[in-house]
Write a protein that holds these residues in place. Sequence first.
Motif, PDB file in Angstrom:
ATOM      1  N   GLY B 346       0.654  -1.088   0.022  1.00 52.28           N
ATOM      2  CA  GLY B 346       0.063   0.069   0.147  1.00 52.28           C
ATOM      3  C   GLY B 346       0.887   1.329   0.116  1.00 52.28           C
ATOM      4  O   GLY B 346       2.081   1.169  -0.086  1.00 52.28           O
ATOM      5  N   VAL B 347       0.088   2.155   0.147  1.00 46.13           N
ATOM      6  CA  VAL B 347       0.995   3.763   0.072  1.00 46.13           C
ATOM      7  C   VAL B 347       1.761   3.846   1.253  1.00 46.13           C
ATOM      8  O   VAL B 347       1.514   3.224   2.453  1.00 46.13           O
ATOM      9  N   PHE B 349       2.858   5.671   4.602  1.00 43.66           N
ATOM     10  CA  PHE B 349       2.444   6.399   5.587  1.00 43.66           C
ATOM     11  C   PHE B 349       3.553   6.939   6.345  1.00 43.66           C
ATOM     12  O   PHE B 349       4.852   6.371   6.280  1.00 43.66           O
ATOM     13  N   ASP B 351       4.191   5.783   9.561  1.00 41.95           N
ATOM     14  CA  ASP B 351       4.728   4.902  10.423  1.00 41.95           C
ATOM     15  C   ASP B 351       5.434   3.720   9.463  1.00 41.95           C
ATOM     16  O   ASP B 351       6.453   3.364   9.530  1.00 41.95           O
ATOM     17  N   THR B 377       2.389   3.417  -5.360  1.00 44.32           N
ATOM     18  CA  THR B 377       1.792   4.791  -5.847  1.00 44.32           C
ATOM     19  C   THR B 377       2.404   5.873  -4.873  1.00 44.32           C
ATOM     20  O   THR B 377       2.012   7.043  -5.570  1.00 44.32           O
ATOM     21  N   GLY B 378       3.318   5.783  -3.990  1.00 49.34           N
ATOM     22  CA  GLY B 378       3.656   7.016  -3.404  1.00 49.34           C
ATOM     23  C   GLY B 378       3.624   7.302  -2.134  1.00 49.34           C
ATOM     24  O   GLY B 378       3.237   6.167  -1.171  1.00 49.34           O
ATOM     25  N   TYR B 379       3.897   8.370  -1.441  1.00 55.06           N
ATOM     26  CA  TYR B 379       3.778   8.676  -0.061  1.00 55.06           C
ATOM     27  C   TYR B 379       2.354   9.284   0.090  1.00 55.06           C
ATOM     28  O   TYR B 379       2.045   9.907  -0.874  1.00 55.06           O
ATOM     29  N   MET B 380       1.743   8.891   1.231  1.00 52.51           N
ATOM     30  CA  MET B 380       0.296   9.786   1.424  1.00 52.51           C
ATOM     31  C   MET B 380       0.446  11.136   1.093  1.00 52.51           C
ATOM     32  O   MET B 380       1.463  11.780   1.875  1.00 52.51           O
ATOM     33  N   VAL B 381      -0.706  11.751   0.499  1.00 52.83           N
ATOM     34  CA  VAL B 381      -1.037  13.128   0.570  1.00 52.83           C
ATOM     35  C   VAL B 381      -1.935  13.627   1.286  1.00 52.83           C
ATOM     36  O   VAL B 381      -2.750  12.657   1.752  1.00 52.83           O
ATOM     37  N   TYR B 385      -1.313  14.546   6.635  1.00 53.59           N
ATOM     38  CA  TYR B 385      -0.204  13.741   6.541  1.00 53.59           C
ATOM     39  C   TYR B 385       0.917  14.850   6.443  1.00 53.59           C
ATOM     40  O   TYR B 385       2.190  14.606   6.761  1.00 53.59           O
ATOM     41  N   PHE B 417       5.479   4.456  -8.904  1.00 52.32           N
ATOM     42  CA  PHE B 417       4.996   5.787  -9.349  1.00 52.32           C
ATOM     43  C   PHE B 417       5.624   6.969  -8.180  1.00 52.32           C
ATOM     44  O   PHE B 417       5.558   6.656  -6.947  1.00 52.32           O
ATOM     45  N   MET B 445       3.714   9.826 -12.446  1.00 58.77           N
ATOM     46  CA  MET B 445       2.302   9.841 -11.961  1.00 58.77           C
ATOM     47  C   MET B 445       1.680   8.936 -13.161  1.00 58.77           C
ATOM     48  O   MET B 445       2.374   8.584 -14.073  1.00 58.77           O
ATOM     49  N   GLY B 446       0.545   8.434 -12.838  1.00 61.49           N
ATOM     50  CA  GLY B 446      -0.290   7.371 -13.821  1.00 61.49           C
ATOM     51  C   GLY B 446      -0.741   8.218 -14.931  1.00 61.49           C
ATOM     52  O   GLY B 446      -0.836   9.502 -14.846  1.00 61.49           O
ATOM     53  N   GLN B 449      -3.803  10.299 -14.733  1.00 65.45           N
ATOM     54  CA  GLN B 449      -3.638  11.582 -13.921  1.00 65.45           C
ATOM     55  C   GLN B 449      -3.099  12.671 -14.460  1.00 65.45           C
ATOM     56  O   GLN B 449      -3.500  13.729 -14.327  1.00 65.45           O
TER      57      GLN B 449
END
Lengths: 167, 535
Positions: B346-347, B349, B351, B377-381, B385, B417, B445-446, B449
């Motif tokens: 997953g993305v 976060f 933690d 897909t990246g770090y959480m935006v 956050y 990404f 990015m995708g 997007q």
Amino acid sequence: MALKLTLAGRTHLVEIVRRRPRLVLSIDGREHEIAAAGEGGDGRNSLEIGGDSLHFVRAQVGDSQLVHLKGRGYEVGWVDPQAEIADAGADHDEVKSPMPGRVVSVSRIAGDRVLRGETVATIESMKLQMSLPAPRDGRIAAILRAEGDAVEKDEAVARLEALSPGS
Amino acid sequence: MRKIQSTINASSAEFRRNFAHNKRLAAEFRERQEAARHSRPARDLARIAKQGKMRPRERIEKLIDPGTPFLELSSLAANMAYGGEAPSASCIAGIGIVAGKETMIRADDCTVKGGAWYPLTVKKIVRALDIALENRLPVIHLCDSAGGFLPLQAELFPDRQMAGRIFRNQSLLSKLGVQQLALVFGHCTAGGAYIPALSDYSVIVRGTGAVFLGGPPLVRAATGEEVSVEELGGAEMHTSVSGVCDYPAATEEEAISIGRDIVRLWREPNKIAGRREPAEAPAYDPEELYGILPDDIKRQFEMREIIARIVDGSRFHEYQPNYGATLVCGFANIWGFKVGILANNGVLFNDSSLKGAHFIELCNQNETPLLFLQNITGYMVGREYERRGITKDGAKMIMAQSCSRVPKFTVMCNGSFGAGNYGMCGRAYDGRLLFAWPNHQIGVMGGKQAANTLADVKLNQMKRGGEAVDRALVERVREETLAAYQEQLSAYYSTSELWDDGIIDPVDTRNALGVAISASLNAPLGEPGYGVFRF
């Protein structure tokens, strides 16, 4: 540290009380004095437990031990404490979203029976779609979020309840 | 370490759909690879046969120890460049065993435009020598090249990472005491002439092998001198007059045989000692990887299921199993070598980034090589956050990863990404080797997007300018951007440009990593220490 062994579906706690002068094991709270008489090859073993001599054959198959004793076969399993820790979260009833995002589909309705791991809903966040699996076997008690709804991180999308006996 | 308990259902509709999809991708990859390796115009093959030459792959087969694997790198380099006329970037590179020693084997491909170097050929050769430098792998050059592809000289000659880098890397290898051998089967013209000259040992084949700074036509044009190939730079002259080459050979087979003798003389590699445990096949069938990988880049999948089909006995000691769940970290063995695995679930976060950074430090402390399995897909935006400092936590992960002293390996298991690519040891972070699966996509990015963003920009421009909104134009911007992105996002484009060390079939991942980890142990660990972590 106590060892957890399973035998015929029951869990037994085995702990070493003393090693010297003779080995004393506590099995489910009862102490037994044990002496190993040695291995006879081909998996043949014998033990003395409280003075009584006991002959048996044992074999390792995959992760389990098979023991043949007095004309009967037993499978002895070992409960990995790490596995217990890892599975500790598997009993809860809520199907939670691990990410803030949007519900793209809900694949179950209230009243459905689900098995652990089956998809209950799918959410999308950060261009990624995630299936939210049932954390355990059970029945859907309530669907809390509908398709298109926004969800917060760790928010419940559905709730499970235990299957009533006989269903 | 305990066995991962797989929860996949191989008879589900989803599994079967995924399986069919990914099996087809793997078959398509194999087809393309087969064509790049063997499909050549009959005319070129006939010419080579007439000259009494072997094809470059035959030479490699005869060079390596019988029955040992050859880990070919970047087999589909340049597959989307130059109208497809330079298969594998007209050269071969890979890790193979010669006389019991792991070596980097690098061969010019005389079946493509006389082995001329295209810009991506140079990039691939430089990369092969970078790998040799980082892993202290002896190099065997199989030389047969007409020289630089002149129409594109501006893209292969002048810059820092271009042709000159080949000879610079050769010099540095030698300085580090890493041996090099050149087997000259064909021409080594112009810059290429330095390859045997900078190798510690060289063998040249009589009649076909030749080494010169300028070939006969160039000499004629420059000074008017008329001279034959043999006289100018043939085997006889170089092994008895100039001393540019060491051993003459009557045939290609003899050259290979002399070469193997030379490698046998080299000292045994001084591998870093580490505990190696007996290898054990995964408990779950790697073929099931096809059914686990989704048929849609957007669908998330469980990385532990992937790990279970790569590592020894499917055994995994998971670190912080209940913290930062979107990054799975833990120890496992591959071919008996211990590795620390970081895999995206997953993305990232706050933690999971902190967990990743800490785990990387543990691996450095423990001298355990790192394996990154990317699907990110990246770090959480988002406001929450940013306020929690997602950027500084991501920075910690990049700092720990960049400054690592242990070997690093990356497998692109699906999407890569945005900034997640950085933290997870993307190409820029000098991993020892980086492989991609055929379903891999990479970009800032995708596609969707990017297309939507640019279409929105266009729309706003028109609105601001007071123009009538031209919907058709906005749609065209969207479609054109999407089409361009789709092509550039694909694994084939990525590998064509050498953003990786090759596409591999997912089922081959375990073996590719086994060869890679084993080879990496030829080099000492890097310097310990990190920069300033922003807390």
